[in-house]
Write a protein that holds these residues in place. Structure first.
Motif, mmCIF file in Angstrom:
data_model
loop_
_atom_site.group_PDB
_atom_site.id
_atom_site.type_symbol
_atom_site.label_atom_id
_atom_site.label_comp_id
_atom_site.label_asym_id
_atom_site.label_seq_id
_atom_site.Cartn_x
_atom_site.Cartn_y
_atom_site.Cartn_z
ATOM 1 N N GLY A 107 -21.248 6.634 88.594
ATOM 2 C CA GLY A 107 -22.490 6.191 89.229
ATOM 3 C C GLY A 107 -23.688 6.542 88.360
ATOM 4 O O GLY A 107 -24.558 5.713 88.107
ATOM 5 N N HIS A 108 -23.715 7.778 87.874
ATOM 6 C CA HIS A 108 -24.804 8.186 86.973
ATOM 7 C C HIS A 108 -24.850 7.296 85.741
ATOM 8 O O HIS A 108 -25.889 6.795 85.349
ATOM 9 C CB HIS A 108 -24.597 9.623 86.479
ATOM 10 N N SER A 109 -23.678 7.134 85.098
ATOM 11 C CA SER A 109 -23.743 6.499 83.778
ATOM 12 C C SER A 109 -23.802 4.983 83.851
ATOM 13 O O SER A 109 -24.419 4.363 82.995
ATOM 14 C CB SER A 109 -22.603 6.977 82.875
ATOM 15 N N ILE A 110 -23.176 4.357 84.850
ATOM 16 C CA ILE A 110 -23.253 2.886 84.901
ATOM 17 C C ILE A 110 -24.540 2.425 85.578
ATOM 18 O O ILE A 110 -25.256 1.574 85.060
ATOM 19 C CB ILE A 110 -22.037 2.263 85.624
ATOM 20 N N ILE A 111 -24.831 2.983 86.758
ATOM 21 C CA ILE A 111 -26.025 2.515 87.488
ATOM 22 C C ILE A 111 -27.287 3.128 86.890
ATOM 23 O O ILE A 111 -28.380 2.559 86.973
ATOM 24 C CB ILE A 111 -25.934 2.863 88.991
ATOM 25 N N GLY A 112 -27.125 4.303 86.289
ATOM 26 C CA GLY A 112 -28.292 4.971 85.711
ATOM 27 C C GLY A 112 -29.146 5.646 86.760
ATOM 28 O O GLY A 112 -30.371 5.722 86.622
#
Ligand SMILES: *[C@@H]1O[C@H](CO)[C@@H](O)[C@H](O)[C@H]1NC(C)=O
Ligand SMILES: *[C@@H]1O[C@H](CO)[C@@H](O)[C@H](O)[C@H]1NC(C)=O
Ligand SMILES: *[C@@H]1O[C@H](CO)[C@@H](O)[C@H](O)[C@H]1NC(C)=O
Ligand SMILES: *[C@@H]1O[C@H](CO)[C@@H](O)[C@H](O)[C@H]1NC(C)=O
Ligand SMILES: *[C@@H]1O[C@H](CO)[C@@H](O)[C@H](O)[C@H]1NC(C)=O
Ligand SMILES: *[C@@H]1O[C@H](CO)[C@@H](O)[C@H](O)[C@H]1NC(C)=O
Length: 469
Positions: A157-162
């Protein structure tokens, strides 16, 4: 087109794992910025053979040139454990896409696993060191089969959605799920009842702490905090590891058993317990106390973190899981920001398997922003001189192999040589028959999903002109 590399490490059959708070330890050490005999370290090492790497497909939905590829790398698996690594990786890939979490966007993802043998099983020698780290590119380390999927999906979630955190006590609150003030809310389109917003759900966090302390039976661990006494109910959140029975530990508020009960499904792993207490805290000082009762757990039982949240009455705080409004989140410095839902989203409650609507929308926008709706177009000359043009699109909407429970549709318009005349016969068809005298044509593809309400960058539409080949 874009390849994101995700690392993780899974190793089952480990006991006594004290998992770090998922995102609290971002490794920022330096790696290769030193020199050997005046030559940059990496350059000096160029003649060294790369480690062996075997990549196998886990879930593949289309050409890498137009999918987001997620590659799982193992660490700590020996050559003998190769099959186990690929099994573990497939378990994780399935777990986070099977009817939940990334299910809706699965057609635009490919999952792969890359195996490189470790000389020794590094994990078994460092039983207590399991921590989760978050960052870019993602590097998640977990030794726990229970927490594995939990950590992976949250970190993805952190890395894809930012996006940043939604839980209290974090450092980073940014992205589509975070508002610094009620004047800058990025999810207004998802308000469940826009006529009531902006209405800040009434809640307060009178205490939060990360003791990370081993508990012993000779002395309790306790801390006091103060309540304004103006709230209706409260929640005690406690995270502990190394306990194996409810009778191991007593958690008290003001000398009364708070009702903590061990979760047998997690074994000794760290687990975050939420104890909702439907009573008000009186104004003034309170004491929270942790007493280890089982001497055999000394050296293992650890109090990792706890917090108390107070809530207003039904008029002031909406507990409805799907209610999207404005919920205060308190950082480690007790700075208030806002999030869309109470605890629906796995960016807040890491045990939730779902994102809130704002995060799902962000997920679509982030993924489609890296991809094209059209994989490719093929043209086939017909005997009569006409051309059969066929679009291969991302397998969404009616093109999904496995339907998802959300409304989706493609709108396809074909344009003639002038670029403005719609060739109506072929509207919404992935193929068109173009007359013998056609030299060029256009296509406009729009993807619509009820999960995206605002697409300001226009990533759900693609317009192309093609020459007849
Ligand atoms: C995912 O893994 C968790 C923990 O191992 C398990 O409880 C859950 O049932 C799994 N869910 C799916 C959809 O595979
Ligand atoms: C955070 O700030 C609120 C409002 O000032 C206060 O009531 C609360 O006790 C503070 N909590 C902590 C953990 O400092
Ligand atoms: C037992 O726990 C208490 C509270 O955390 C701590 O102050 C004390 O030093 C511990 N005693 C031993 C022997 O570890
Ligand atoms: C076009 O895309 C499809 C997937 O949509 C793929 O199967 C096919 O191989 C691609 N064709 C070419 C020529 O790239
Ligand atoms: C094409 O598909 C879109 C989306 O389903 C729909 O709204 C539209 O009415 C369709 N157009 C025609 C001419 O069928
Ligand atoms: C074009 O060719 C494809 C398969 O090659 C076929 O499915 C399609 O019906 C054809 N389109 C037209 C408009 O004839």
């Amino acid at each position: 087109m874009n390849i994101i590399i995700k690392n993780f490490l899974v190793q089952a059959a480990i006991t006594s794992i004290a998992l770090g708070q998922f995102c609290e330890h971002q490794w920022e050490g330096k790696f290769a910025d030193h020199e050997v005999d005046g030559v940059p370290y990496l350059q000096a090492r160029q003649d060294v053979a790369p480690p062996p790497l075997e990549i196998r497909p886990l879930i593949v939905n289309g050409p890498s040139s137009n999918r987001v590829d997620l590659i799982f790398f193992g660490d700590g698996y020996t050559e003998d454990e190769k099959d186990k690594f690929f099994d573990d990786a497939l378990f994780l890939a399935n777990n986070i896409t099977d009817g939940q979490t990334f299910f809706d966007v699965l057609p635009v993802l490919n999952f792969w696993a890359g195996f490189s043998p470790s000389k020794e099983n590094s994990l078994l020698t460092s039983e207590k060191s399991g921590v989760g780290t978050g960052g870019k590119p993602l590097d998640v380390t977990t030794a726990s089969p229970n927490n594995g999927p939990v950590i992976i999906r949250h970190e993805l979630g952190h890395s894809i959605i930012g996006v940043g955190e939604e839980y209290d006590g974090g450092e980073v609150y940014t992205g589509v799920n975070a508002a610094k003030s009620i004047d800058s809310v990025p999810w207004k389109q998802w308000y469940t009842d826009a006529s009531k917003e902006p209405k800040i759900q009434r809640t307060n966090m009178p205490i939060q702490a990360y003791p990370w302390t081993l508990l012993n039976t000779s002395q309790s661990w306790s801390q006091t905090f103060t309540s304004a006494g103006t709230y209706s109910t409260h929640l005690l959140q406690v995270s502990v590891s190394g306990v194996t029975a409810t009778s191991d530990l007593l958690v008290e508020i003001d000398g009364k058993d708070a009702g903590w009960e061990w979760n047998p499904a997690v074994g000794e792993d760290r687990y975050i317990y939420n104890i909702k207490r439907d009573e008000a805290l009186a104004p003034g000082e309170h004491e929270i106390k942790f007493t280890l009762l089982n001497e055999e757990r000394q050296g293992s039982a650890q109090l990792c973190s706890f917090e108390v949240l107070e809530y207003g009455d039904e008029e002031e705080f909406n507990f409805e899981p799907r209610y999207h409004g404005l919920y205060p989140t308190f950082s480690y410095k007790n700075v208030t920001s806002y999030r869309p839902t109470n605890d629906l989203c796995l960016m807040r409650d890491t045990y939730s398997a779902n994102f809130c609507d704002a995060c799902i929308e962000g997920l679509w926008l982030s993924l489609l922003g890296r991809l094209k709706l059209i994989d490719n177009i093929t043209q086939e000359a017909q005997p009569d001189g006409s051309t059969n043009a066929t679009l291969n699109l991302l397998p969404l909407a009616k093109l999904r192999q496995v339907p998802n429970p959300h409304e989706e549709a493609y709108t396809i318009l074909w344009y003639g040589a002038d670029g403005t005349t719609v060739l109506k016969d072929w509207t919404n068809s992935t193929t068109a028959l173009l007359g013998p005298d056609t030299t060029e044509f256009g296509v406009e593809v729009r993807f619509w999903t009820e999960q995206v309400r605002v697409d300001s960058a226009g990533v759900l539409v693609q317009k192309e002109r093609y020459s007849v080949e």
